[in-house]
Design a protein around this motif. Structure first.
Motif, mmCIF file in Angstrom:
data_model
loop_
_atom_site.group_PDB
_atom_site.id
_atom_site.type_symbol
_atom_site.label_atom_id
_atom_site.label_comp_id
_atom_site.label_asym_id
_atom_site.label_seq_id
_atom_site.Cartn_x
_atom_site.Cartn_y
_atom_site.Cartn_z
ATOM 1 N N LYS A 1 -36.493 14.253 -2.321
ATOM 2 C CA LYS A 1 -38.030 14.727 -2.712
ATOM 3 C C LYS A 1 -38.609 13.258 -3.235
ATOM 4 O O LYS A 1 -39.933 13.250 -2.830
ATOM 5 C CB LYS A 1 -38.026 15.654 -3.639
ATOM 6 C CG LYS A 1 -37.763 17.123 -3.327
ATOM 7 C CD LYS A 1 -37.854 18.177 -4.420
ATOM 8 C CE LYS A 1 -37.473 19.547 -3.786
ATOM 9 N NZ LYS A 1 -37.710 20.353 -4.727
ATOM 10 N N VAL A 2 -38.083 12.557 -4.047
ATOM 11 C CA VAL A 2 -38.541 11.418 -4.310
ATOM 12 C C VAL A 2 -39.076 10.202 -3.318
ATOM 13 O O VAL A 2 -40.251 9.785 -3.195
ATOM 14 C CB VAL A 2 -37.926 10.520 -5.373
ATOM 15 C CG1 VAL A 2 -38.316 9.171 -5.691
ATOM 16 C CG2 VAL A 2 -37.567 11.241 -6.702
ATOM 17 N N ASN A 3 -37.954 10.094 -2.264
ATOM 18 C CA ASN A 3 -38.176 9.293 -0.901
ATOM 19 C C ASN A 3 -39.328 10.020 -0.162
ATOM 20 O O ASN A 3 -39.989 9.109 0.423
ATOM 21 C CB ASN A 3 -36.967 9.044 -0.509
ATOM 22 C CG ASN A 3 -36.218 7.935 -1.174
ATOM 23 O OD1 ASN A 3 -36.227 6.677 -1.078
ATOM 24 N ND2 ASN A 3 -35.257 8.518 -2.400
ATOM 25 N N GLU A 4 -39.013 11.237 0.176
ATOM 26 C CA GLU A 4 -39.951 11.816 1.090
ATOM 27 C C GLU A 4 -41.429 11.771 0.397
ATOM 28 O O GLU A 4 -42.371 11.537 1.453
ATOM 29 C CB GLU A 4 -39.638 13.394 1.278
ATOM 30 C CG GLU A 4 -38.378 13.543 2.205
ATOM 31 C CD GLU A 4 -38.285 14.894 2.533
ATOM 32 O OE1 GLU A 4 -37.284 15.156 3.287
ATOM 33 O OE2 GLU A 4 -38.532 15.722 1.662
ATOM 34 N N ALA A 5 -41.748 12.219 -0.890
ATOM 35 C CA ALA A 5 -43.126 12.182 -1.239
ATOM 36 C C ALA A 5 -43.415 10.458 -1.277
ATOM 37 O O ALA A 5 -44.810 10.176 -0.869
ATOM 38 C CB ALA A 5 -43.207 12.424 -2.572
ATOM 39 N N ALA A 6 -42.688 9.552 -1.683
ATOM 40 C CA ALA A 6 -42.915 8.002 -1.567
ATOM 41 C C ALA A 6 -43.545 7.823 -0.130
ATOM 42 O O ALA A 6 -44.746 7.192 0.175
ATOM 43 C CB ALA A 6 -41.931 7.137 -1.830
ATOM 44 N N CYS A 7 -43.068 8.161 1.000
ATOM 45 C CA CYS A 7 -43.372 7.979 2.310
ATOM 46 C C CYS A 7 -44.578 8.712 2.769
ATOM 47 O O CYS A 7 -45.517 8.054 3.377
ATOM 48 C CB CYS A 7 -42.193 8.448 3.177
ATOM 49 S SG CYS A 7 -40.682 7.346 3.336
ATOM 50 N N MET B 1 -36.450 7.196 8.493
ATOM 51 C CA MET B 1 -36.532 7.408 9.959
ATOM 52 C C MET B 1 -37.381 8.776 10.254
ATOM 53 O O MET B 1 -37.874 9.140 11.135
ATOM 54 C CB MET B 1 -35.160 7.529 10.513
ATOM 55 C CG MET B 1 -34.366 6.189 10.334
ATOM 56 S SD MET B 1 -35.362 5.015 11.396
ATOM 57 C CE MET B 1 -35.040 5.571 13.098
ATOM 58 N N LYS B 2 -36.847 9.726 9.271
ATOM 59 C CA LYS B 2 -37.611 11.095 9.442
ATOM 60 C C LYS B 2 -39.124 10.926 9.405
ATOM 61 O O LYS B 2 -40.010 11.588 10.173
ATOM 62 C CB LYS B 2 -36.926 12.096 8.459
ATOM 63 C CG LYS B 2 -37.698 13.558 8.287
ATOM 64 C CD LYS B 2 -37.088 14.292 7.133
ATOM 65 C CE LYS B 2 -37.801 15.483 7.060
ATOM 66 N NZ LYS B 2 -37.295 16.538 5.788
ATOM 67 N N LYS B 3 -39.630 10.136 8.415
ATOM 68 C CA LYS B 3 -41.019 10.031 7.942
ATOM 69 C C LYS B 3 -41.321 8.734 9.024
ATOM 70 O O LYS B 3 -42.650 8.755 8.941
ATOM 71 C CB LYS B 3 -41.024 9.583 6.506
ATOM 72 C CG LYS B 3 -40.628 10.821 5.694
ATOM 73 C CD LYS B 3 -41.713 11.978 5.846
ATOM 74 C CE LYS B 3 -41.285 13.008 5.118
ATOM 75 N NZ LYS B 3 -42.058 14.194 5.084
ATOM 76 N N ASN B 4 -40.676 8.120 9.792
ATOM 77 C CA ASN B 4 -41.197 7.308 10.743
ATOM 78 C C ASN B 4 -42.034 5.868 10.018
ATOM 79 O O ASN B 4 -43.103 5.769 10.581
ATOM 80 C CB ASN B 4 -42.159 7.810 11.999
ATOM 81 C CG ASN B 4 -42.192 7.015 13.100
ATOM 82 O OD1 ASN B 4 -41.493 6.174 13.289
ATOM 83 N ND2 ASN B 4 -43.161 7.079 13.789
#
Length: 374
Positions: free
Chosen positions: A100-106, A151-154
């Motif tokens: 969640k931390v990394n996804e939100a950052a992206c 990679m998921k967040k490109n």
């Protein structure tokens, strides 16, 4: 007068397209120090749970760096590896999760980058796993967990930053290269080299051989020391007949008296560093020296605020052909002081400028107050 911002909207080109074309890429500044001062990051762990707990604070800082001239926005994923988020009793890995931390950052970085012509760089940094002597496979697995999210967040490209040991930095680059995206690598070292004594030139050679297209330094040392280190990296690459773009993102603190580990060894670290802050004029000087050294990815790390990034963009505006949006509220070389209410402030400095003002071509001269009293 140079225009503010790009005169025409362009399709976003990749980091290597820009650098290969000889363009100047301006990085962003320091997030953990800026957000710690604002009350959103805890000194000590320095972890980026603010991306989930206070996304508006992270978003605003990204936006200020973009407005100041940043052409790259790094995801706020410094120290966002799973092992760091659970290190020494940190609650983040369990209560929020690394994902969640990394996804939100992206997501936040992409949202703001899309407001301008900026690229998004996903970043990894040194890990507790390496410092705890975990093996290569285990350390790489930590990096790969973050890479999967990038990679998921490109994200547009990847940065391995803030490494004290070139061995771990090489492992990070090898993992990030699995993405097929461009990889930059910066180490938090000075002229003495990494913590095992490997010289900067050899560090750069190892990073390029591992697959990094951009190499340099970030954090731990002031602009002058960092440029000295990048110069040694450049010489090492030349001796090895290797090519790479150069990158510099130093501290915004004067640290001529620090040791091999940089500012973290200073007694003022981290709560009393303010007297060491570099001025915007110091940063313009840094930007010009970096450019003259052949560095084309120029930014900052801890202590670098948006006004410091604006100083880079203003110093290099003649080469880039435009000023950042934030320069609309900043008179070059203090010339807006001519609008001040007090005559002695109006009289303080006059900037003698030519048609392409730069740090090296300007002189500030004191003028007599009587010339301004009317």
């Amino acid at each position: 007068m140079l225009p503010t911002g790009k005169t025409a909207k362009q399709g976003k080109r990749g980091i290597l397209e820009r650098l290969d074309a000889g363009e100047i890429v301006i990085g962003d500044g320091g997030f953990v120090f800026a957000l710690e001062k604002r009350g959103y990051v805890k000194a000590g762990p320095w972890t980026p749970e603010a991306t989930v707990e206070h996304p508006e604070a992270v978003r605003q800082l990204h936006r200020e760096f973009l407005r100041a001239g940043s052409s790259v926005l790094q995801t706020f994923t410094f120290y966002a590896s799973e092992d760091k988020l659970e290190n020494r009793g940190n609650y983040v890995a369990e209560k929020i999760t690394c994902q969640k931390v990394n996804e939100a950052a992206c997501d936040i970085a992409r949202e703001v980058a899309n407001e301008g012509d900026a690229l998004v760089a996903g970043g990894v940094s040194q890990t507790p796993s390496y410092l705890n002597c975990k093996d290569k496979a285990e350390v790489k697995a930590v990096f790969r967990q973050q890479l999967d999210i990038f990679m998921k967040k490109n994200v547009d490209f990847l940065i391995a930053e803030y490494f004290e040991h070139v061995e771990e930095a090489v492992w990070a680059v090898e993992v990030l290269k699995e993405s097929g995206k461009p990889v930059a690598a910066t180490m938090c070292i000075g002229p003495e080299g990494d913590m095992h004594g490997i010289p900067p030139g050899q560090c750069a050679v190892q990073l390029v051989k591992a697959g990094a297209s951009i190499v340099g330094v970030n954090c731990h040392f002031d602009p002058d020391t960092s440029l000295e280190t990048v110069k040694l990296m450049k010489e090492g690459l030349q001796a090895a007949k290797l090519k790479a773009h150069l990158m510099s993102q130093p501290l915004a603190f004067h640290t001529p008296d620090c040791g091999k580990q940089g500012f973290i060894d200073l007694p003022e670290f981290p709560f009393a560093l303010e007297p060491r802050i570099v001025s915007r004029w110091d940063v313009q000087n840094y930007a010009r020296k970096a450019y003259d050294l052949g560095i084309r990815y120029i930014g900052g790390c801890c202590g670098f605020e948006p006004y410091h990034i604006r100083a880079i963009a203003e110093e290099l505006a003649p080469e880039r052909g435009f000023l950042p949006e934030a320069s609309e509220k900043h008179g070059s070389w203090g010339n807006s002081l001519s609008m001040h209410t007090k005559p002695w402030v109006r009289a303080r400095y006059v900037c003698l400028m030519d048609s392409t003002p730069t740090y090296s071509s300007q002189k500030l001269i004191l003028v007599h107050a009587a010339d301004w009293l009317n």
